[in-house]
Design an enzyme around this catalytic site. Structure first.
Site, PDB file in Angstrom:
ATOM      1  N   LYS A   1     -11.928  -1.419   6.377  1.00  0.00           N
ATOM      2  CA  LYS A   1     -11.393  -2.475   7.238  1.00  0.00           C
ATOM      3  C   LYS A   1     -11.781  -2.605   8.473  1.00  0.00           C
ATOM      4  O   LYS A   1     -11.806  -3.886   8.784  1.00  0.00           O
ATOM      5  CB  LYS A   1      -9.593  -2.268   7.032  1.00  0.00           C
ATOM      6  CG  LYS A   1      -9.511  -1.778   5.747  1.00  0.00           C
ATOM      7  CD  LYS A   1      -9.369  -3.087   4.703  1.00  0.00           C
ATOM      8  CE  LYS A   1      -9.311  -1.928   3.065  1.00  0.00           C
ATOM      9  NZ  LYS A   1      -8.207  -1.939   2.586  1.00  0.00           N
TER      10      LYS A   1
ATOM     11  N   ASP B   1      -1.623   6.565   6.305  1.00  0.00           N
ATOM     12  CA  ASP B   1      -3.009   5.753   6.333  1.00  0.00           C
ATOM     13  C   ASP B   1      -2.748   4.734   7.059  1.00  0.00           C
ATOM     14  O   ASP B   1      -2.088   3.859   6.960  1.00  0.00           O
ATOM     15  CB  ASP B   1      -2.040   5.230   4.466  1.00  0.00           C
ATOM     16  CG  ASP B   1      -2.986   3.805   3.715  1.00  0.00           C
ATOM     17  OD1 ASP B   1      -4.226   3.883   4.693  1.00  0.00           O
ATOM     18  OD2 ASP B   1      -3.036   3.503   3.207  1.00  0.00           O
TER      19      ASP B   1
ATOM     20  N   TRP C   1       0.327  -0.865  -0.107  1.00  0.00           N
ATOM     21  CA  TRP C   1      -0.186   0.031   0.110  1.00  0.00           C
ATOM     22  C   TRP C   1       0.822   1.457  -0.003  1.00  0.00           C
ATOM     23  O   TRP C   1       0.628   2.160  -0.499  1.00  0.00           O
ATOM     24  CB  TRP C   1      -0.574   0.120   1.246  1.00  0.00           C
ATOM     25  CG  TRP C   1      -1.896  -1.061   0.703  1.00  0.00           C
ATOM     26  CD1 TRP C   1      -2.289  -2.232   1.831  1.00  0.00           C
ATOM     27  CD2 TRP C   1      -3.135  -0.953  -0.099  1.00  0.00           C
ATOM     28  NE1 TRP C   1      -3.664  -2.278   1.415  1.00  0.00           N
ATOM     29  CE2 TRP C   1      -3.614  -2.247  -0.089  1.00  0.00           C
ATOM     30  CE3 TRP C   1      -2.980  -0.219  -1.177  1.00  0.00           C
ATOM     31  CZ2 TRP C   1      -4.718  -2.409  -0.690  1.00  0.00           C
ATOM     32  CZ3 TRP C   1      -4.362  -0.507  -1.719  1.00  0.00           C
ATOM     33  CH2 TRP C   1      -5.045  -1.489  -1.752  1.00  0.00           C
TER      34      TRP C   1
HETATM   35  C1  LIG Z   1      -7.332  -0.922   1.441  1.00  0.00           C
HETATM   36  C2  LIG Z   1      -6.549  -0.494   1.596  1.00  0.00           C
HETATM   37  C3  LIG Z   1      -6.331   0.318   0.714  1.00  0.00           C
HETATM   38  C4  LIG Z   1      -7.212   1.264   0.054  1.00  0.00           C
HETATM   39  O1  LIG Z   1      -8.182   0.856  -0.281  1.00  0.00           O
HETATM   40  P1  LIG Z   1      -9.722   1.072  -1.439  1.00  0.00           P
HETATM   41  O2  LIG Z   1     -11.135   1.955  -0.669  1.00  0.00           O
HETATM   42  O3  LIG Z   1      -9.735   0.303  -1.622  1.00  0.00           O
HETATM   43  O4  LIG Z   1      -8.996   2.327  -1.802  1.00  0.00           O
HETATM   44  C5  LIG Z   1      -5.165   1.522   0.986  1.00  0.00           C
HETATM   45  N1  LIG Z   1      -4.781   1.571   2.250  1.00  0.00           N
HETATM   46  C6  LIG Z   1      -4.572   0.282   2.853  1.00  0.00           C
HETATM   47  C7  LIG Z   1      -3.196   0.326   4.074  1.00  0.00           C
HETATM   48  C8  LIG Z   1      -5.752  -1.173   2.572  1.00  0.00           C
HETATM   49  O5  LIG Z   1      -5.501  -1.605   4.090  1.00  0.00           O
END
Ligand SMILES: *Cc1c(COP(=O)(O)O)cnc(C)c1O
Length: 360
Positions: free
Chosen positions: A197, A173, A103
């Site tokens: 998540k 993030d 990511w």
């Molecule tokens: C799932 C995830 C993303 C991407 O999210 P989307 O909503 O699918 O665009 C980005 N960063 C992390 C750490 C993730 O787990």
């Protein structure tokens, strides 16, 4: 489990607390006497405004978000934030990205569309199985921010402590560890998290941004919707927001507050993860891939001696009611995502299953 539900180890969208789902189900046809569902309700109505205000207030309380930070609910999920961050924060056109897995790696080319991206630390040399030493990073004077992914969902590693950014703005993030433990928001300039998540339904991110990072002087090309200031100035109601996701997230914020807050949740998460890691550490067949001091408490990645064995375990586990244990296609192996909503009983049952499988 009630309702024929299964232990779902999906990395996202992922499990939500059963009590929250029951609460939502009870309100789905007629929200608190309004005569309509939240899905059918005007986002400009008083009833909805209260849902939005309560969600924000509860999140602020839960995380102890300081007054000089805005909380924004932005549509489009995590990937949109890969673009919004550089579009909004690059002033000098230089940013540092720490590369720790899939990511953070994905965020880099997206940022390069808007400026220069330096990578002062990476754990690529050992397949992103650890967080590199970030106590003395080379960060140029003109860097606009330092970016990291605080929990690498696919690689199963998490930051044991934050890096020294040499006074530069820290951007994180937090998608796959959001609300999994207490967080000192004041150490960050911006935190963002895709909510599917650890919180609610897909398609939205929560953004927590320090007010001085909201800008009026953005390049002309930055679309109105992709300016953080647009959302901040309009209380996340510039256009029709993801009303349903905000409502569901609000339920989860309240649920966490009612269950001891983030300290208590962190304790539960540590206990849950220990059940699985302790088993893996004692196993001669399974092996956890993350190095010990970088292990994620949310996404436990592990392997068997071969890809064929990996596939056999995943199939046997599925037949026994353990869903979504397959690792991400880019890295293979197995992965058990055990977010906030996964009960300890689910993790214990999985460890038990793996133990018996190994014996056989
Ligand atoms: C799932 C995830 C993303 C991407 O999210 P989307 O909503 O699918 O665009 C980005 N960063 C992390 C750490 C993730 O787990």
């Amino acid at each position: 489990m009630k309702y024929g539900r299964v232990y779902n180890f999906s990395a996202g969208p992922a499990m939500m607390p059963e009590e929250v789902l029951e609460d939502i189900a009870a309100e789905v046809l007629n929200y608190r006497g309004s005569g309509m569902s939240v899905m059918e309700m005007s986002h400009r109505s008083q009833v909805y405004q209260k849902i939005l205000d309560d969600a924000e207030a509860d999140l602020r309380k839960l995380m102890g978000i300081p007054e000089n930070y805005k909380v924004l609910f932005v549509q489009g999920g995590g990937t949109v934030q890969f673009a919004m961050v550089p579009m909004n924060l690059m002033k000098n056109g230089v940013a540092c990205y720490i590369e720790t897995g899939v990511w953070s790696k994905k965020a880099i080319p997206e940022a390069r569309r808007y400026g220069e991206v330096l990578v002062p630390a990476s754990s690529a040399d050992r397949q992103y199985s650890y967080i590199p030493d970030c106590s003395n990073l080379e960060i140029p004077e003109n860097a606009d921010y330092v970016y990291l992914c605080e929990n690498e969902t696919i690689n199963g590693i998490s930051w044991p402590s934050l890096p020294d950014t040499k006074g530069k703005t820290l951007v994180a993030d937090q998608s796959s560890m959001f609300l999994s433990r207490p967080c000192d928001v004041s150490r960050y300039g911006l935190i963002w998290a895709g909510v599917q998540k650890n919180v609610g339904p897909a398609g939205m991110s929560v953004v927590i941004i320090r007010e001085d990072l909201l800008r009026d002087d953005l390049p002309q090309y930055v679309p109105t919707y992709l300016r953080y200031k647009t959302h901040a100035d309009n209380g996340s109601l510039y256009n029709t927001p993801n009303c349903w996701a905000i409502y569901c997230c609000g339920k989860v914020f309240r649920y966490l507050l009612d269950n001891g807050g983030l300290e208590a949740q962190a304790k539960r998460n540590e206990e849950k993860a220990a059940v699985l890691y302790d088993f893996l550490d004692g196993s001669e067949f399974f092996r956890a891939t993350a190095e010990k001091n970088s292990r994620s408490l949310m996404n436990v990645r592990f392997v068997t001696p071969s890809q064929e064995e990996d596939a056999a375990v995943i199939a046997a586990a599925k037949a026994a009611g353990f869903e979504n244990l397959k690792g991400h296609k880019s890295v293979g192996g197995l992965r058990a995502s055990i977010y906030n909503a996964m009960p300890k009983a689910g993790v214990e049952a999985l460890a038990d299953f793996l133990r018996k499988y190994e014996k056989r």
